[in-house]
Design a protein around this motif. Structure first.
Motif, PDB file in Angstrom:
ATOM      1  N   GLU A   1       0.854  -1.181   0.000  1.00 56.63           N
ATOM      2  CA  GLU A   1       0.000   0.000   0.000  1.00 56.63           C
ATOM      3  C   GLU A   1       0.894   1.235   0.000  1.00 56.63           C
ATOM      4  O   GLU A   1       1.862   1.317   0.748  1.00 56.63           O
ATOM      5  CB  GLU A   1      -0.849  -0.040   1.270  1.00 56.63           C
ATOM      6  CG  GLU A   1      -1.691   1.161   1.514  1.00 56.63           C
ATOM      7  CD  GLU A   1      -2.429   1.048   2.846  1.00 56.63           C
ATOM      8  OE1 GLU A   1      -2.714   2.106   3.406  1.00 56.63           O
ATOM      9  OE2 GLU A   1      -2.686  -0.074   3.311  1.00 56.63           O
ATOM     10  N   ILE A   2       0.591   2.207  -0.862  1.00 56.25           N
ATOM     11  CA  ILE A   2       1.339   3.459  -0.904  1.00 56.25           C
ATOM     12  C   ILE A   2       0.407   4.575  -0.446  1.00 56.25           C
ATOM     13  O   ILE A   2      -0.674   4.753  -1.001  1.00 56.25           O
ATOM     14  CB  ILE A   2       1.877   3.754  -2.315  1.00 56.25           C
ATOM     15  CG1 ILE A   2       2.852   2.650  -2.735  1.00 56.25           C
ATOM     16  CG2 ILE A   2       2.564   5.117  -2.349  1.00 56.25           C
ATOM     17  CD1 ILE A   2       3.374   2.785  -4.142  1.00 56.25           C
ATOM     18  N   ASN A   3       0.804   5.289   0.605  1.00 56.92           N
ATOM     19  CA  ASN A   3       0.000   6.359   1.187  1.00 56.92           C
ATOM     20  C   ASN A   3       0.640   7.710   0.913  1.00 56.92           C
ATOM     21  O   ASN A   3       1.854   7.859   1.051  1.00 56.92           O
ATOM     22  CB  ASN A   3      -0.099   6.167   2.708  1.00 56.92           C
ATOM     23  CG  ASN A   3      -0.733   4.848   3.066  1.00 56.92           C
ATOM     24  OD1 ASN A   3      -1.929   4.716   2.965  1.00 56.92           O
ATOM     25  ND2 ASN A   3       0.084   3.885   3.446  1.00 56.92           N
ATOM     26  N   LEU A   4      -0.172   8.695   0.551  1.00 58.05           N
ATOM     27  CA  LEU A   4       0.286  10.067   0.388  1.00 58.05           C
ATOM     28  C   LEU A   4      -0.136  10.871   1.602  1.00 58.05           C
ATOM     29  O   LEU A   4      -1.269  10.724   2.069  1.00 58.05           O
ATOM     30  CB  LEU A   4      -0.316  10.707  -0.869  1.00 58.05           C
ATOM     31  CG  LEU A   4      -0.055  10.013  -2.197  1.00 58.05           C
ATOM     32  CD1 LEU A   4      -0.746  10.775  -3.322  1.00 58.05           C
ATOM     33  CD2 LEU A   4       1.429   9.885  -2.473  1.00 58.05           C
ATOM     34  N   ALA A   5       0.745  11.724   2.094  1.00 58.78           N
ATOM     35  CA  ALA A   5       0.403  12.542   3.257  1.00 58.78           C
ATOM     36  C   ALA A   5       0.945  13.955   3.069  1.00 58.78           C
ATOM     37  O   ALA A   5       2.041  14.149   2.552  1.00 58.78           O
ATOM     38  CB  ALA A   5       0.990  11.931   4.532  1.00 58.78           C
ATOM     39  N   SER A   6       0.127  14.924   3.474  1.00 54.35           N
ATOM     40  CA  SER A   6       0.503  16.326   3.410  1.00 54.35           C
ATOM     41  C   SER A   6      -0.360  17.081   4.401  1.00 54.35           C
ATOM     42  O   SER A   6      -1.471  16.635   4.733  1.00 54.35           O
ATOM     43  CB  SER A   6       0.269  16.877   1.999  1.00 54.35           C
ATOM     44  OG  SER A   6       0.467  18.259   1.960  1.00 54.35           O
ATOM     45  N   ASP A   7       0.113  18.233   4.860  1.00 60.92           N
ATOM     46  CA  ASP A   7      -0.707  19.043   5.732  1.00 60.92           C
ATOM     47  C   ASP A   7      -1.671  19.916   4.928  1.00 60.92           C
ATOM     48  O   ASP A   7      -2.445  20.683   5.482  1.00 60.92           O
ATOM     49  CB  ASP A   7       0.150  19.903   6.659  1.00 60.92           C
ATOM     50  CG  ASP A   7       1.042  20.887   5.905  1.00 60.92           C
ATOM     51  OD1 ASP A   7       1.093  20.822   4.669  1.00 60.92           O
ATOM     52  OD2 ASP A   7       1.694  21.697   6.573  1.00 60.92           O
ATOM     53  N   ASN A   8      -1.650  19.775   3.613  1.00 61.67           N
ATOM     54  CA  ASN A   8      -2.537  20.523   2.730  1.00 61.67           C
ATOM     55  C   ASN A   8      -3.540  19.554   2.100  1.00 61.67           C
ATOM     56  O   ASN A   8      -3.200  18.828   1.169  1.00 61.67           O
ATOM     57  CB  ASN A   8      -1.723  21.257   1.655  1.00 61.67           C
ATOM     58  CG  ASN A   8      -2.560  22.222   0.870  1.00 61.67           C
ATOM     59  OD1 ASN A   8      -3.712  21.951   0.548  1.00 61.67           O
ATOM     60  ND2 ASN A   8      -1.968  23.357   0.535  1.00 61.67           N
ATOM     61  N   LEU A   9      -4.771  19.545   2.592  1.00 60.45           N
ATOM     62  CA  LEU A   9      -5.759  18.588   2.094  1.00 60.45           C
ATOM     63  C   LEU A   9      -6.107  18.826   0.638  1.00 60.45           C
ATOM     64  O   LEU A   9      -6.487  17.896  -0.077  1.00 60.45           O
ATOM     65  CB  LEU A   9      -7.014  18.647   2.967  1.00 60.45           C
ATOM     66  CG  LEU A   9      -6.819  18.206   4.416  1.00 60.45           C
ATOM     67  CD1 LEU A   9      -8.141  18.315   5.185  1.00 60.45           C
ATOM     68  CD2 LEU A   9      -6.308  16.776   4.473  1.00 60.45           C
ATOM     69  N   GLU A  10      -6.003  20.057   0.164  1.00 60.58           N
ATOM     70  CA  GLU A  10      -6.283  20.340  -1.237  1.00 60.58           C
ATOM     71  C   GLU A  10      -5.316  19.591  -2.154  1.00 60.58           C
ATOM     72  O   GLU A  10      -5.680  19.182  -3.251  1.00 60.58           O
ATOM     73  CB  GLU A  10      -6.184  21.845  -1.485  1.00 60.58           C
ATOM     74  CG  GLU A  10      -6.665  22.264  -2.854  1.00 60.58           C
ATOM     75  CD  GLU A  10      -6.707  23.781  -3.013  1.00 60.58           C
ATOM     76  OE1 GLU A  10      -6.854  24.211  -4.158  1.00 60.58           O
ATOM     77  OE2 GLU A  10      -6.583  24.513  -2.012  1.00 60.58           O
TER      78      GLU A  10
END
Length: 107
Positions: free
Chosen positions: A95-104
Motif C-alpha cells: 500500500e502506498i499512502n500520500l500525506a501532506s498538511d494541505n488537504l487540497e
C-alpha cells in the motif's frame, strides 16, 4: 531526474530499494513553504519504521505566480516522480499512502 535548474537534492539510504521491496506499507510525505518570493519543498519516502529516500528543492517559477500550494505540489510531484522511477523497475504490492498538511493537495 530533474533539470539542474530546479536546485533539487535527493538522498537515498543504503539498501533503500531492498527496504522498499520488503516494507509492509510505503509513505510519501511532502511539505512546502513560501518564503518572501521563493518557494521551497521537502519530501520523504518511508516505510513504517524508517526514511528511505528524502529530497528537497526550490520551486522554479515567476515570483508573481508562487504560493504555498504550488510549493507543496512541487514537493509531492518530485517525490511521486522518484517513486515512479522505482516502480518502473519493480512491481510492488504494498500500500502506498500520500500525506501532506494541505488537504487540497491530496484530495
Amino acid at each position: 531526474m530533474f533539470q539542474s535548474t530546479l536546485d533539487q537534492y535527493t538522498k537515498v539510504k543504503k539498501y533503500a530499494d531492498l527496504d522498499l521491496l520488503t516494507a509492509d506499507r510505503i509513505w510519501i510525505v511532502s511539505d512546502g513553504v513560501l518564503v518572501s518570493i521563493h518557494g521551497y519543498y521537502g519530501w520523504v519516502i518511508a516505510s513504517d519504521t524508517e526514511i528511505l529516500y528524502e529530497g528537497k528543492g526550490r520551486v522554479p517559477i515567476n515570483p508573481s505566480q508562487i504560493d504555498s500550494l504550488r510549493s507543496e505540489s512541487m514537493g509531492m510531484y518530485h517525490a511521486v516522480f522518484t517513486m515512479c522511477s522505482f516502480l518502473h523497475k519493480h512491481h510492488l504490492k504494498q500500500e502506498i499512502n500520500l500525506a501532506s498538511d494541505n488537504l487540497e493537495l491530496i484530495k
